[in-house]
Design a protein around this motif. Sequence first.
Motif, mmCIF file in Angstrom:
data_model
loop_
_atom_site.group_PDB
_atom_site.id
_atom_site.type_symbol
_atom_site.label_atom_id
_atom_site.label_comp_id
_atom_site.label_asym_id
_atom_site.label_seq_id
_atom_site.Cartn_x
_atom_site.Cartn_y
_atom_site.Cartn_z
ATOM 1 N N SER A 1 -7.090 3.982 -12.131
ATOM 2 C CA SER A 1 -6.329 2.803 -11.728
ATOM 3 C C SER A 1 -5.666 2.999 -10.366
ATOM 4 O O SER A 1 -5.723 2.118 -9.503
ATOM 5 C CB SER A 1 -5.275 2.464 -12.781
ATOM 6 O OG SER A 1 -4.501 1.353 -12.384
ATOM 7 N N VAL A 2 -5.040 4.168 -10.154
ATOM 8 C CA VAL A 2 -4.383 4.429 -8.873
ATOM 9 C C VAL A 2 -5.402 4.394 -7.740
ATOM 10 O O VAL A 2 -5.188 3.742 -6.702
ATOM 11 C CB VAL A 2 -3.641 5.783 -8.912
ATOM 12 C CG1 VAL A 2 -3.187 6.186 -7.505
ATOM 13 C CG2 VAL A 2 -2.437 5.719 -9.843
ATOM 14 N N LEU A 3 -6.527 5.095 -7.904
ATOM 15 C CA LEU A 3 -7.536 5.140 -6.847
ATOM 16 C C LEU A 3 -8.090 3.750 -6.544
ATOM 17 O O LEU A 3 -8.276 3.370 -5.379
ATOM 18 C CB LEU A 3 -8.670 6.087 -7.243
ATOM 19 C CG LEU A 3 -8.311 7.574 -7.372
ATOM 20 C CD1 LEU A 3 -9.515 8.374 -7.857
ATOM 21 C CD2 LEU A 3 -7.787 8.141 -6.068
ATOM 22 N N ARG A 4 -8.359 2.971 -7.576
ATOM 23 C CA ARG A 4 -8.938 1.653 -7.359
ATOM 24 C C ARG A 4 -7.928 0.681 -6.741
ATOM 25 O O ARG A 4 -8.309 -0.192 -5.942
ATOM 26 C CB ARG A 4 -9.476 1.108 -8.682
ATOM 27 C CG ARG A 4 -10.778 1.781 -9.094
ATOM 28 C CD ARG A 4 -11.282 1.282 -10.429
ATOM 29 N NE ARG A 4 -12.620 1.821 -10.728
ATOM 30 C CZ ARG A 4 -13.233 1.679 -11.892
ATOM 31 N NH1 ARG A 4 -12.638 1.034 -12.890
ATOM 32 N NH2 ARG A 4 -14.435 2.191 -12.083
ATOM 33 N N GLN A 5 -6.661 0.819 -7.094
ATOM 34 C CA GLN A 5 -5.657 -0.052 -6.483
ATOM 35 C C GLN A 5 -5.495 0.264 -4.997
ATOM 36 O O GLN A 5 -5.314 -0.642 -4.172
ATOM 37 C CB GLN A 5 -4.317 0.095 -7.203
ATOM 38 C CG GLN A 5 -4.312 -0.532 -8.595
ATOM 39 C CD GLN A 5 -2.942 -0.525 -9.229
ATOM 40 O OE1 GLN A 5 -2.019 -1.161 -8.710
ATOM 41 N NE2 GLN A 5 -2.807 0.178 -10.342
ATOM 42 N N LEU A 6 -5.569 1.540 -4.636
ATOM 43 C CA LEU A 6 -5.497 1.903 -3.221
ATOM 44 C C LEU A 6 -6.726 1.385 -2.476
ATOM 45 O O LEU A 6 -6.629 0.914 -1.338
ATOM 46 C CB LEU A 6 -5.387 3.422 -3.070
ATOM 47 C CG LEU A 6 -4.135 4.077 -3.676
ATOM 48 C CD1 LEU A 6 -4.167 5.586 -3.474
ATOM 49 C CD2 LEU A 6 -2.856 3.484 -3.081
ATOM 50 N N ARG A 7 -7.867 1.462 -3.139
ATOM 51 C CA ARG A 7 -9.099 0.966 -2.514
ATOM 52 C C ARG A 7 -9.062 -0.551 -2.348
ATOM 53 O O ARG A 7 -9.530 -1.086 -1.336
ATOM 54 C CB ARG A 7 -10.304 1.375 -3.373
ATOM 55 C CG ARG A 7 -11.644 0.997 -2.760
ATOM 56 C CD ARG A 7 -12.788 1.405 -3.660
ATOM 57 N NE ARG A 7 -12.798 0.651 -4.913
ATOM 58 C CZ ARG A 7 -13.696 0.831 -5.883
ATOM 59 N NH1 ARG A 7 -14.635 1.761 -5.748
ATOM 60 N NH2 ARG A 7 -13.651 0.106 -6.979
ATOM 61 N N SER A 8 -8.488 -1.268 -3.310
ATOM 62 C CA SER A 8 -8.501 -2.738 -3.264
ATOM 63 C C SER A 8 -7.693 -3.287 -2.094
ATOM 64 O O SER A 8 -8.029 -4.336 -1.532
ATOM 65 C CB SER A 8 -7.963 -3.310 -4.579
ATOM 66 O OG SER A 8 -6.562 -3.095 -4.696
ATOM 67 N N GLY A 9 -6.622 -2.570 -1.718
ATOM 68 C CA GLY A 9 -5.790 -3.074 -0.622
ATOM 69 C C GLY A 9 -6.229 -2.623 0.750
ATOM 70 O O GLY A 9 -5.717 -3.109 1.773
ATOM 71 N N TYR A 10 -7.199 -1.712 0.780
ATOM 72 C CA TYR A 10 -7.649 -1.106 2.033
ATOM 73 C C TYR A 10 -8.027 -2.131 3.106
ATOM 74 O O TYR A 10 -7.635 -1.974 4.279
ATOM 75 C CB TYR A 10 -8.832 -0.182 1.716
ATOM 76 C CG TYR A 10 -9.427 0.542 2.888
ATOM 77 C CD1 TYR A 10 -8.790 1.634 3.469
ATOM 78 C CD2 TYR A 10 -10.676 0.156 3.398
ATOM 79 C CE1 TYR A 10 -9.369 2.323 4.530
ATOM 80 C CE2 TYR A 10 -11.260 0.833 4.452
ATOM 81 C CZ TYR A 10 -10.608 1.916 5.010
ATOM 82 O OH TYR A 10 -11.179 2.587 6.057
ATOM 83 N N PRO A 11 -8.745 -3.228 2.794
ATOM 84 C CA PRO A 11 -9.136 -4.178 3.854
ATOM 85 C C PRO A 11 -7.948 -4.898 4.500
ATOM 86 O O PRO A 11 -8.104 -5.469 5.584
ATOM 87 C CB PRO A 11 -10.040 -5.177 3.116
ATOM 88 C CG PRO A 11 -10.518 -4.451 1.903
ATOM 89 C CD PRO A 11 -9.371 -3.577 1.501
ATOM 90 N N GLN A 12 -6.784 -4.875 3.856
ATOM 91 C CA GLN A 12 -5.642 -5.633 4.367
ATOM 92 C C GLN A 12 -4.680 -4.785 5.209
ATOM 93 O O GLN A 12 -3.627 -5.275 5.615
ATOM 94 C CB GLN A 12 -4.880 -6.252 3.188
ATOM 95 C CG GLN A 12 -5.746 -7.208 2.371
ATOM 96 C CD GLN A 12 -5.054 -7.660 1.097
ATOM 97 O OE1 GLN A 12 -3.951 -8.182 1.148
ATOM 98 N NE2 GLN A 12 -5.707 -7.468 -0.037
#
Length: 532
Positions: free
Chosen positions: A156-167
């Motif tokens: 969950s932590v890794l995916r949440q960091l990845r999800s915000g990366y484009p912003q």
Amino acid sequence: MRFFNTAGPIKPDLHYCLPPLTRFDLGEVLQLIEQQKYFVLHAPRQTGKTSCLLALMEYLNASGQYRCVYVNVEIAQAAREDVAGAMQAILSELGSWARIVLNDEYLNSVRTRILADSGPFTALSELLKQWAAQDRRPLVVLIDEIDALVGDTLISVLRQLRSGYPQRPGHFPQSIVLCGVRDVRDYRIHSSREKAIITGGSAFNIKAESLRLGNFNRTEMETLYRVHTEETGQIFTSEALQRLWELSGGQPWLVNALGYETCFRMKAGRDRQQPITADLVDTAKENLILRRDTHLDQLADKLQEERVRRVIEPLLAGNDLAVEFRSDDVAYTQDLGLIRQQVNGRIQIANCIYQEVIPRELAWNIQSGMSQQTQWYIDPEGRLDMFKLLGAFQEFFREHSEHWVERFQYKEAGPQLLLQAFLQRIVNGGGRIEREYGLGRMRTDLLVMWPLRRVEGESEIQKIVIELKLLHKSLEQTLAVGLEQTWEYLDRCGAKEGHLVIFDRTPGKTWEEKLFRRRETVRGRQITVWGM
């Protein structure tokens, strides 16, 4: 007075230290941050990672160009795969660091509401989005102990960091550094929710670089010890510095622990008028091993893992070069700091202390269960009687080897470990054993060092070489090679007494065929050969 640090991040007002930002390429790190990269900094435990992250945070904040916060997520480890509980702990810790470091209460004022509104699987991402937008300065987040998290919490932590990366950088951190023992590529994460193994590379495929924090080099080690000399006047002899380098290989915790043991714990070393000698260093090394300090205890615990066993066992057994290692096993064991791999691919135990700790730890329970008493093997002159000692082991091996070897997790190296346990129990009465082993050597070299008496202030040492070999092909071929190897080790160590032990594991062969003792002469040196 400052001292050598062996627990937690350094505090320059309390501890001898090297400037943390010199431990890595600061220019490379700053470039990655400027380029809005997300990257990994990894290294074995107690190498100085946290000290480097805290120093980097101070540097970035002092520049006025960034807002930087550090957070240690190990606090969420106890939640295991309870993502909601883990996320609450992580957000609370992040808010605490923001308040302490940046005097920023924003996270504490909104984290409870965000967790309630967004839920645990998006709360971290949403919190970082809102916080990044609060200030014109780009946000940098340093996440320590990331691989302390497990299962769905880590995913969950890794995916949440990845999800915000484009912003990034306006609505998400410009740069994030993940720090832990292992590279994210080595994560094999079991997801209870998805009933599958998720790799770190797929969960965090935005990683730009993996930087590894290395050991001290020889100059850095001596610089650290020189700080002690400058502040106290106490010198390290050149022989002591050489011995410290041989034992530690520059591993930061070992460098500091040996320094603290010799200069602050041992009574002889606390006399600042007396130099630190190689003899003091050897005593300090033995103290650390026998005390099983936390670092060494954690290291030994990793030996029970199957991935580690597949790498370490061939080294202990001295297998030939045809051993096929799994690349991910080697990378994992290296990340733990147990081994080092040279440019030519050769794999070795990371340093001399680990080289002693590993076989002693693997044979610890067996050694503790043996009842031999040292005095039975000491002659009237105070010398170890190796003929009596090895003769006793020969009988012990005949009666108990099948039972004892089966108790070893590392069965392939069982006979060698059993003899080392037997010897260690004896020499703990005052001597020490130095070991050399490794892939392709087809042998284990033991040098028994037994103190006799002091002559003009220096101890006379009885040196005994014991070469351990498994029977390979025929007895004649094994003897020919083994005798030559024993002679070479005798010559190199300056020892006068040599023994060659050959373990015969041929199925169906009787003990009468395996057991023998004979004397051989090689280039004028007598070597006793023991068959077992």
